[in-house]
Write a protein that holds these residues in place. Structure first.
Motif, PDB file in Angstrom:
ATOM      1  N   TRP A  88      37.093  -6.361  -0.274  1.00  0.00           N
ATOM      2  CA  TRP A  88      38.532  -6.214  -0.458  1.00  0.00           C
ATOM      3  C   TRP A  88      38.920  -4.912  -1.151  1.00  0.00           C
ATOM      4  CZ3 TRP A  88      39.099  -9.084   3.180  1.00  0.00           C
ATOM      5  CH2 TRP A  88      38.683 -10.398   3.246  1.00  0.00           C
ATOM      6  N   LEU A  89      38.685  -3.830  -0.439  1.00  0.00           N
ATOM      7  CA  LEU A  89      39.129  -2.522  -0.890  1.00  0.00           C
ATOM      8  C   LEU A  89      40.634  -2.367  -0.697  1.00  0.00           C
ATOM      9  CD1 LEU A  89      36.318  -0.370   0.771  1.00  0.00           C
ATOM     10  CD2 LEU A  89      36.464  -1.041  -1.624  1.00  0.00           C
ATOM     11  N   ASP A  90      41.176  -1.319  -1.264  1.00  0.00           N
ATOM     12  CA  ASP A  90      42.575  -0.961  -1.042  1.00  0.00           C
ATOM     13  C   ASP A  90      42.591   0.139   0.024  1.00  0.00           C
ATOM     14  OD1 ASP A  90      45.164   0.635  -3.099  1.00  0.00           O
ATOM     15  OD2 ASP A  90      45.269  -0.374  -1.146  1.00  0.00           O
ATOM     16  N   GLY A  95      47.922   0.184  -3.606  1.00  0.00           N
ATOM     17  CA  GLY A  95      47.721  -0.386  -4.925  1.00  0.00           C
ATOM     18  C   GLY A  95      47.297  -1.834  -4.921  1.00  0.00           C
ATOM     19  N   CYS A  96      47.247  -2.464  -3.725  1.00  0.00           N
ATOM     20  CA  CYS A  96      46.849  -3.868  -3.605  1.00  0.00           C
ATOM     21  C   CYS A  96      45.589  -3.956  -2.749  1.00  0.00           C
ATOM     22  CB  CYS A  96      47.950  -4.694  -2.960  1.00  0.00           C
ATOM     23  SG  CYS A  96      49.533  -4.652  -3.855  1.00  0.00           S
ATOM     24  N   ASP A  97      44.728  -4.926  -3.050  1.00  0.00           N
ATOM     25  CA  ASP A  97      43.514  -5.081  -2.260  1.00  0.00           C
ATOM     26  C   ASP A  97      43.833  -5.693  -0.897  1.00  0.00           C
ATOM     27  OD1 ASP A  97      42.686  -8.168  -2.243  1.00  0.00           O
ATOM     28  OD2 ASP A  97      43.532  -7.707  -4.201  1.00  0.00           O
ATOM     29  N   THR A  98      42.874  -5.569   0.023  1.00  0.00           N
ATOM     30  CA  THR A  98      43.101  -5.982   1.404  1.00  0.00           C
ATOM     31  C   THR A  98      43.414  -7.471   1.519  1.00  0.00           C
ATOM     32  OG1 THR A  98      41.591  -4.253   2.113  1.00  0.00           O
ATOM     33  CG2 THR A  98      42.128  -5.930   3.732  1.00  0.00           C
ATOM     34  N   ARG A  99      42.741  -8.312   0.723  1.00  0.00           N
ATOM     35  CA  ARG A  99      42.962  -9.754   0.833  1.00  0.00           C
ATOM     36  C   ARG A  99      44.427 -10.092   0.577  1.00  0.00           C
ATOM     37  NH1 ARG A  99      42.839 -14.543  -2.265  1.00  0.00           N
ATOM     38  NH2 ARG A  99      42.002 -16.309  -1.089  1.00  0.00           N
ATOM     39  N   ASN A 100      44.981  -9.547  -0.485  1.00  0.00           N
ATOM     40  CA  ASN A 100      46.384  -9.833  -0.783  1.00  0.00           C
ATOM     41  C   ASN A 100      47.312  -9.203   0.244  1.00  0.00           C
ATOM     42  OD1 ASN A 100      46.835 -11.482  -3.285  1.00  0.00           O
ATOM     43  ND2 ASN A 100      45.367 -10.007  -4.091  1.00  0.00           N
ATOM     44  N   ASP A 101      46.928  -8.059   0.780  1.00  0.00           N
ATOM     45  CA  ASP A 101      47.730  -7.461   1.854  1.00  0.00           C
ATOM     46  C   ASP A 101      47.800  -8.382   3.073  1.00  0.00           C
ATOM     47  OD1 ASP A 101      48.434  -5.158   0.512  1.00  0.00           O
ATOM     48  OD2 ASP A 101      46.838  -3.929   1.377  1.00  0.00           O
ATOM     49  N   VAL A 252      37.921   6.700   5.581  1.00  0.00           N
ATOM     50  CA  VAL A 252      36.787   6.503   4.681  1.00  0.00           C
ATOM     51  C   VAL A 252      37.317   5.898   3.394  1.00  0.00           C
ATOM     52  CG1 VAL A 252      34.892   7.603   3.438  1.00  0.00           C
ATOM     53  CG2 VAL A 252      35.626   8.496   5.657  1.00  0.00           C
ATOM     54  N   PRO A 253      37.160   4.593   3.197  1.00  0.00           N
ATOM     55  CA  PRO A 253      37.689   3.975   1.988  1.00  0.00           C
ATOM     56  C   PRO A 253      36.903   4.389   0.755  1.00  0.00           C
ATOM     57  CG  PRO A 253      36.385   2.392   3.197  1.00  0.00           C
ATOM     58  CD  PRO A 253      36.465   3.625   4.055  1.00  0.00           C
ATOM     59  N   ASP A 254      37.578   4.462  -0.349  1.00  0.00           N
ATOM     60  CA  ASP A 254      36.950   4.810  -1.617  1.00  0.00           C
ATOM     61  C   ASP A 254      36.786   3.535  -2.425  1.00  0.00           C
ATOM     62  OD1 ASP A 254      36.115   5.820  -3.997  1.00  0.00           O
ATOM     63  OD2 ASP A 254      37.961   6.927  -4.454  1.00  0.00           O
ATOM     64  N   ALA A 255      35.543   3.176  -2.708  1.00  0.00           N
ATOM     65  CA  ALA A 255      35.294   1.945  -3.451  1.00  0.00           C
ATOM     66  C   ALA A 255      35.873   2.017  -4.855  1.00  0.00           C
ATOM     67  CB  ALA A 255      33.801   1.660  -3.517  1.00  0.00           C
ATOM     68  N   GLY A 256      36.053   3.233  -5.381  1.00  0.00           N
ATOM     69  CA  GLY A 256      36.687   3.406  -6.675  1.00  0.00           C
ATOM     70  C   GLY A 256      35.860   2.821  -7.813  1.00  0.00           C
ATOM     71  N   VAL A 257      36.567   2.269  -8.795  1.00  0.00           N
ATOM     72  CA  VAL A 257      35.915   1.744  -9.991  1.00  0.00           C
ATOM     73  C   VAL A 257      35.159   0.470  -9.663  1.00  0.00           C
ATOM     74  CG1 VAL A 257      36.338   0.906 -12.333  1.00  0.00           C
ATOM     75  CG2 VAL A 257      37.766   2.728 -11.379  1.00  0.00           C
TER      76      VAL A 257
END
Length: 294
Positions: A88-90, A95-101, A252-257
């Motif tokens: 569940w990346l953004d 600002g929201c993760d994919t699941r909530n989207d 290319v998604p950024d996994a971030g923190v």
């Protein structure tokens, strides 16, 4: 005075030379060093990415199906959920993760906690046709699940092993490949393809297989013969069913923190961490209420 060689002798020598050359050709070829394919230029790589994301544009699902390679299923060896990156990346950077989207996209009458976390809503389930209330919580969230239309395991066995890690992460988080659905139906489907599982709701089958072939075309995956035939059988009743286009296949998604555990979250001054915030994951939120490391 030298004697000339008869014509028949010259002909015989020519035949022998041709035969010897034919016999030695495989040996000579085997001794040649392997020449790897040239590395594509940046322009060529960009063109390939564009072709992925636009592989289904302005086509019917049946037309896209005809472009998919038909092969046998590869071994599942090496498959692991982690091969598809952080859950569940953004991917759309909202600002929201994919699941909530996906919950926000597929549910109606939603309520949120904060800007992202969907707390309640109503699902018109595409798999069964039933209406299912969604209430976030440890005992209720699983009634509505997010389905990978082309499952990760199926993708792994049909070409995703060869995708770079960033593309596998895009695949796992691509909204085109995700649907909010009835939890029990999702469990029944498992990692099945169209040859082994189709939605109970027959009115949704055309849209369902159209989404599957669109995803496979976008990520250059293949189908088995049985899968191809099952999809073709469904699309025979809806030949004009449109294919869908992915906006994520070339990103290319950024996994971030990322945090190893709640101690790391607290050490970073990020506790409590809310679903949708950078670094949130389900393993940090044991009761599934959208608030981790409370």
């Amino acid at each position: 005075m030298q004697r000339r060689m008869p014509t028949w002798a010259w002909t015989l020598l020519g035949v022998v030379a041709v035969v010897v050359a034919a016999l030695l050709a495989p040996v000579i070829a085997a001794e040649q060093p392997f020449a790897p394919a040239p590395t594509p230029s940046a322009e060529e790589a960009e063109a390939d990415a564009d072709a992925d994301s636009g592989a289904t544009a302005d086509r019917t699902a049946a037309e896209v199906l005809a472009t998919l390679p038909v092969k046998g299923r590869a071994p599942k060896t090496g498959y692991d959920r982690d091969e598809f990156g952080q859950r569940w990346l953004d991917v759309d950077r909202n600002g929201c993760d994919t699941r909530n989207d996906i919950l926000a996209r597929d549910l109606t009458d939603i309520t949120r906690s904060g800007a992202c976390t969907v707390v309640t809503g109503i699902l018109a389930d595409p798999f069964t046709g039933a209406t299912i209330p969604f209430v976030r919580g440890q005992d209720t969230s699983a009634l509505v699940q997010i389905d990978h239309v082309v499952s990760l395991s199926d993708a792994w066995q049909k070409g995703a092993q060869q995708l770079p890690p960033d593309q596998r992460a895009s695949f796992a988080n691509d909204p085109l490949n995700l649907l909010a659905v009835d939890g029990s139906s999702n469990a029944q489907k498992g990692d099945g393809d169209a040859a082994t599982w189709l939605p109970k709701n027959r009115g949704f089958r055309c849209a369902y297989v159209a989404r599957q072939v669109s995803v496979k075309a976008a990520y250059r995956l293949w189908v088995t013969q049985a899968e191809h035939d099952a999809i073709a059988n469904v699309l025979a009743s809806c030949p004009n069913e449109p294919a869908l286009t992915s906006a994520s296949a070339a990103t290319v998604p950024d996994a971030g923190v990322s945090y190893a555990d709640c101690d790391a979250v607290r050490a970073a001054g990020a506790a409590p961490i809310l679903e949708g915030q950078p670094g949130y994951s389900r393993r940090l939120d044991r009761n599934g209420d959208g608030v981790g490391c409370e």
